[in-house]
Motif scaffolding. Structure first.
Motif, PDB file in Angstrom:
ATOM      1  N   UNK A  18      -7.393   1.261  36.173  1.00 28.99           N
ATOM      2  CA  UNK A  18      -6.742   2.252  35.298  1.00 28.99           C
ATOM      3  C   UNK A  18      -6.912   1.856  33.828  1.00 28.99           C
ATOM      4  N   UNK A  19      -6.670   0.579  33.514  1.00 30.59           N
ATOM      5  CA  UNK A  19      -6.805   0.117  32.131  1.00 30.59           C
ATOM      6  C   UNK A  19      -8.257   0.218  31.678  1.00 30.59           C
ATOM      7  N   UNK A  20      -9.201  -0.157  32.543  1.00 29.93           N
ATOM      8  CA  UNK A  20     -10.622  -0.071  32.205  1.00 29.93           C
ATOM      9  C   UNK A  20     -11.020   1.364  31.883  1.00 29.93           C
ATOM     10  N   UNK A  21     -10.638   2.296  32.743  1.00 24.51           N
ATOM     11  CA  UNK A  21     -10.978   3.707  32.516  1.00 24.51           C
ATOM     12  C   UNK A  21     -10.311   4.223  31.242  1.00 24.51           C
ATOM     13  N   UNK A  22      -9.054   3.832  31.012  1.00 21.93           N
ATOM     14  CA  UNK A  22      -8.350   4.243  29.797  1.00 21.93           C
ATOM     15  C   UNK A  22      -9.035   3.724  28.543  1.00 21.93           C
ATOM     16  N   UNK A  24     -12.219   2.912  28.257  1.00 21.67           N
ATOM     17  CA  UNK A  24     -13.502   3.632  28.105  1.00 21.67           C
ATOM     18  C   UNK A  24     -13.270   5.005  27.476  1.00 21.67           C
ATOM     19  N   UNK A  25     -12.221   5.681  27.920  1.00 16.17           N
ATOM     20  CA  UNK A  25     -11.894   6.995  27.349  1.00 16.17           C
ATOM     21  C   UNK A  25     -11.513   6.851  25.881  1.00 16.17           C
ATOM     22  N   UNK A  26     -10.729   5.814  25.560  1.00 12.77           N
ATOM     23  CA  UNK A  26     -10.328   5.598  24.170  1.00 12.77           C
ATOM     24  C   UNK A  26     -11.544   5.334  23.285  1.00 12.77           C
ATOM     25  N   UNK A  27     -12.474   4.499  23.749  1.00 16.09           N
ATOM     26  CA  UNK A  27     -13.679   4.218  22.958  1.00 16.09           C
ATOM     27  C   UNK A  27     -14.508   5.489  22.769  1.00 16.09           C
ATOM     28  N   UNK A  28     -14.639   6.275  23.832  1.00 18.28           N
ATOM     29  CA  UNK A  28     -15.381   7.533  23.727  1.00 18.28           C
ATOM     30  C   UNK A  28     -14.715   8.517  22.789  1.00 18.28           C
ATOM     31  N   UNK A  29     -13.392   8.594  22.851  1.00 16.62           N
ATOM     32  CA  UNK A  29     -12.692   9.529  21.966  1.00 16.62           C
ATOM     33  C   UNK A  29     -12.781   9.079  20.508  1.00 16.62           C
ATOM     34  N   UNK A  44     -10.743  15.804  11.083  1.00 21.85           N
ATOM     35  CA  UNK A  44     -10.781  14.957  12.271  1.00 21.85           C
ATOM     36  C   UNK A  44     -10.331  13.534  12.013  1.00 21.85           C
ATOM     37  N   UNK A  45     -10.385  13.082  10.779  1.00 27.60           N
ATOM     38  CA  UNK A  45      -9.950  11.727  10.437  1.00 27.60           C
ATOM     39  C   UNK A  45      -8.435  11.581  10.489  1.00 27.60           C
ATOM     40  N   UNK A  46      -7.709  12.716  10.526  1.00 24.16           N
ATOM     41  CA  UNK A  46      -6.245  12.658  10.583  1.00 24.16           C
ATOM     42  C   UNK A  46      -5.742  12.190  11.943  1.00 24.16           C
ATOM     43  N   UNK A  47      -6.490  12.459  13.002  1.00 26.04           N
ATOM     44  CA  UNK A  47      -6.071  12.036  14.332  1.00 26.04           C
ATOM     45  C   UNK A  47      -7.305  11.588  15.111  1.00 26.04           C
ATOM     46  N   UNK A  48      -7.748  10.362  14.807  1.00 30.83           N
ATOM     47  CA  UNK A  48      -8.937   9.844  15.481  1.00 30.83           C
ATOM     48  C   UNK A  48      -8.682   9.632  16.969  1.00 30.83           C
ATOM     49  N   UNK A  49      -7.649   8.919  17.287  1.00 31.43           N
ATOM     50  CA  UNK A  49      -7.322   8.635  18.682  1.00 31.43           C
ATOM     51  C   UNK A  49      -5.876   8.190  18.762  1.00 31.43           C
ATOM     52  N   UNK A  50      -5.103   8.866  19.580  1.00 27.53           N
ATOM     53  CA  UNK A  50      -3.704   8.496  19.831  1.00 27.53           C
ATOM     54  C   UNK A  50      -2.892   8.321  18.552  1.00 27.53           C
ATOM     55  N   UNK A  77     -14.220  -1.555  22.980  1.00 22.21           N
ATOM     56  CA  UNK A  77     -15.313  -1.768  23.937  1.00 22.21           C
ATOM     57  C   UNK A  77     -15.233  -3.167  24.542  1.00 22.21           C
ATOM     58  N   UNK A  78     -14.959  -4.175  23.720  1.00 24.11           N
ATOM     59  CA  UNK A  78     -14.827  -5.532  24.256  1.00 24.11           C
ATOM     60  C   UNK A  78     -13.621  -5.650  25.197  1.00 24.11           C
ATOM     61  N   UNK A  79     -12.535  -4.936  24.882  1.00 27.18           N
ATOM     62  CA  UNK A  79     -11.391  -4.928  25.797  1.00 27.18           C
ATOM     63  C   UNK A  79     -11.770  -4.290  27.133  1.00 27.18           C
ATOM     64  N   UNK A  80     -12.553  -3.210  27.080  1.00 24.50           N
ATOM     65  CA  UNK A  80     -13.011  -2.567  28.316  1.00 24.50           C
ATOM     66  C   UNK A  80     -13.914  -3.520  29.104  1.00 24.50           C
ATOM     67  N   UNK A  81     -14.793  -4.241  28.417  1.00 28.94           N
ATOM     68  CA  UNK A  81     -15.656  -5.202  29.100  1.00 28.94           C
ATOM     69  C   UNK A  81     -14.854  -6.343  29.719  1.00 28.94           C
ATOM     70  N   UNK A  82     -13.785  -6.740  29.061  1.00 25.87           N
ATOM     71  CA  UNK A  82     -12.895  -7.766  29.611  1.00 25.87           C
ATOM     72  C   UNK A  82     -12.305  -7.305  30.937  1.00 25.87           C
ATOM     73  N   UNK A  83     -11.815  -6.082  30.971  1.00 24.57           N
ATOM     74  CA  UNK A  83     -11.237  -5.568  32.204  1.00 24.57           C
ATOM     75  C   UNK A  83     -12.306  -5.274  33.256  1.00 24.57           C
ATOM     76  N   UNK A  84     -13.522  -4.966  32.831  1.00 27.36           N
ATOM     77  CA  UNK A  84     -14.605  -4.793  33.793  1.00 27.36           C
ATOM     78  C   UNK A  84     -14.917  -6.123  34.483  1.00 27.36           C
ATOM     79  N   UNK A  85     -14.855  -7.215  33.730  1.00 33.15           N
ATOM     80  CA  UNK A  85     -15.057  -8.539  34.332  1.00 33.15           C
ATOM     81  C   UNK A  85     -13.952  -8.847  35.340  1.00 33.15           C
ATOM     82  N   UNK A  86     -12.719  -8.440  35.026  1.00 32.17           N
ATOM     83  CA  UNK A  86     -11.606  -8.622  35.974  1.00 32.17           C
ATOM     84  C   UNK A  86     -11.891  -7.837  37.248  1.00 32.17           C
TER      85      UNK A  86
END
Length: 179
Positions: A18-22, A24-29, A44-50, A77-86
């Protein structure tokens, strides 16, 4: 292994996915919002993500804005890669003989990703300090950057665990040879 341990490990595996997918979505957004804010609509710079609002920074300087978005996206992206390793550890671990070179290498990767997250987080905090000193409101930024010092400490712990794992692999190989 007990029934509770198996249940907890399965739960941790699901949470890791769940964290990995989240992430990835955050990086894409972040990347999509950045593209929209640069090429389609500056609002668009007013609300980049969350709730991340970097419109003041974009109005000040587009290059600084781009660097900040790059740093935040890289951290994510590095956080997503960390969870991918997990996740890879959960997929490849053998609970009968857990000390395997693949698992040791994954723990070392996790240590490296944590180190990179910590370094990028501290660099981004230092870089954003220049803008907050100018009076820009970057209040949501710390939620997206994370706490670099915690990741640096985590990297040290994971490195220590990877060294213990390497010793466990060595001992397990010696035991296999003596049988």
């Amino acid at each position: 292994m007990s029934k509770n341990s198996t249940y907890i490990l399965k739960l941790l595996n699901v949470v890791s996915w769940i964290v990995f997918i989240g992430l990835c979505i955050k990086a894409g957004s972040l990347l999509c919002s950045y593209g929209v804010s640069m090429f389609i609509n500056e609002v668009g710079a007013k609300n980049l993500s969350l709730g991340l609002d970097l419109s003041e920074l974009k109005a000040y300087d587009v290059v600084d804005y781009s660097i900040m978005v790059f740093c935040i996206t890289t951290i994510t992206i590095f956080e997503a890669l960390l969870f991918y390793a997990v996740i890879q550890i959960f997929l490849k671990i053998n609970y009968v003989s857990p000390f395997h070179e693949t698992i040791g290498k994954l723990i070392q990767k996790m240590s490296g990703f944590s180190l990179l997250i910590g370094i990028f987080s501290n660099i981004t905090v230092s870089y954003s300090g220049k803008f907050t000193a100018m009076g820009m409101n970057l209040s949501q930024l710390t939620e997206h950057i994370g706490h670099g010092d915690a990741f640096l400490f985590f990297a040290g712990i994971l490195y220590f665990i990877s060294q213990l794992f390497a010793k466990g692999i060595e001992l397990q190989k010696e035991n296999e040879l003596t049988i």
